[in-house]
Design a protein around this motif. Structure first.
Motif, PDB file in Angstrom:
ATOM      1  N   VAL A   1     -32.472  -4.167 -26.678  1.00 38.67           N
ATOM      2  CA  VAL A   1     -31.596  -3.102 -26.202  1.00 38.67           C
ATOM      3  C   VAL A   1     -32.431  -1.841 -26.053  1.00 38.67           C
ATOM      4  CG1 VAL A   1     -29.554  -1.706 -26.715  1.00 38.67           C
ATOM      5  CG2 VAL A   1     -29.621  -4.115 -27.378  1.00 38.67           C
ATOM      6  N   THR A   2     -32.353  -1.230 -24.880  1.00 37.37           N
ATOM      7  CA  THR A   2     -33.053   0.020 -24.642  1.00 37.37           C
ATOM      8  C   THR A   2     -32.047   1.071 -24.182  1.00 37.37           C
ATOM      9  OG1 THR A   2     -33.570  -0.589 -22.355  1.00 37.37           O
ATOM     10  CG2 THR A   2     -35.245  -1.072 -24.028  1.00 37.37           C
ATOM     11  N   MET A   3     -32.329   2.314 -24.539  1.00 39.05           N
ATOM     12  CA  MET A   3     -31.509   3.430 -24.088  1.00 39.05           C
ATOM     13  C   MET A   3     -32.444   4.419 -23.425  1.00 39.05           C
ATOM     14  SD  MET A   3     -28.635   5.699 -26.048  1.00 39.05           S
ATOM     15  CE  MET A   3     -29.687   6.434 -27.254  1.00 39.05           C
ATOM     16  N   SER A   4     -32.252   4.630 -22.144  1.00 39.18           N
ATOM     17  CA  SER A   4     -33.104   5.514 -21.345  1.00 39.18           C
ATOM     18  C   SER A   4     -34.573   5.107 -21.460  1.00 39.18           C
ATOM     19  CB  SER A   4     -32.915   6.963 -21.752  1.00 39.18           C
ATOM     20  OG  SER A   4     -31.571   7.341 -21.619  1.00 39.18           O
ATOM     21  N   GLY A   5     -34.824   3.802 -21.516  1.00 42.77           N
ATOM     22  CA  GLY A   5     -36.180   3.289 -21.560  1.00 42.77           C
ATOM     23  C   GLY A   5     -36.794   3.235 -22.945  1.00 42.77           C
ATOM     24  N   HIS A   6     -36.094   3.705 -23.970  1.00 40.88           N
ATOM     25  CA  HIS A   6     -36.605   3.698 -25.342  1.00 40.88           C
ATOM     26  C   HIS A   6     -35.970   2.539 -26.102  1.00 40.88           C
ATOM     27  CE1 HIS A   6     -37.467   7.713 -23.963  1.00 40.88           C
ATOM     28  NE2 HIS A   6     -38.307   7.866 -24.965  1.00 40.88           N
TER      29      HIS A   6
END
Length: 141
Positions: free
Chosen positions: A128-133
């Motif tokens: 799982v990534t959020m804004s690429g992080h």
């Protein structure tokens, strides 16, 4: 009916990607057959004006590679959630709502990984990534 597990690895000594690879190896040792990849993404929008209670409404648009012709929308008013299942063309209507909803900049949540079949079960393991992080590991059974 399915089971979803999201594991967050705050410990910097362990890499989430390394843990994901361990899970892939473990399921392959159980004679699971890899049957492709999956991707789930979510874009969030917020109202430009507040409602009567002083809260902003949120609109989440979700796409799932398991149902490519469907777009899911979740409207969150703060007190209740309304879920909508619509045609993929719903994405083309969103620009017409720009006077009511604006996109939350740099906020895209995405989960992607491998899909396995073991007997009658489908197991999905991904990151799982959020804004690429990187944020965590997703296991769906």
């Amino acid at each position: 009916m399915g089971v979803t597990v999201l594991q967050i690895f705050p410990d910097e000594s362990r890499s989430g990607y390394q843990e994901t690879e361990k899970l892939h190896k473990r399921i392959m040792h159980l004679d699971a057959m890899q049957s492709g990849m999956f991707i789930v993404d979510c874009d969030s929008y917020y109202t430009t004006a507040q409602n009567g209670a002083g809260q902003h409404r949120r609109l989440h648009i979700v796409h799932n590679s398991e149902t490519p012709a469907t777009t899911y929308a979740i409207i969150d008013t703060g007190t209740k959630q309304v879920t909508l299942s619509a045609d993929l063309l719903f994405d083309f209507i969103l620009p017409r709502f720009d006077h009511m909803y604006q996109s939350k900049k740099n906020l895209k949540i995405e989960s992607k990984g491998s899909r396995y079949e073991i007997g009658d079960f489908v197991v999905k393991i991904g990151t799982v990534t959020m804004s690429g992080h990187y944020k965590g590991i997703l296991k769906l059974r």
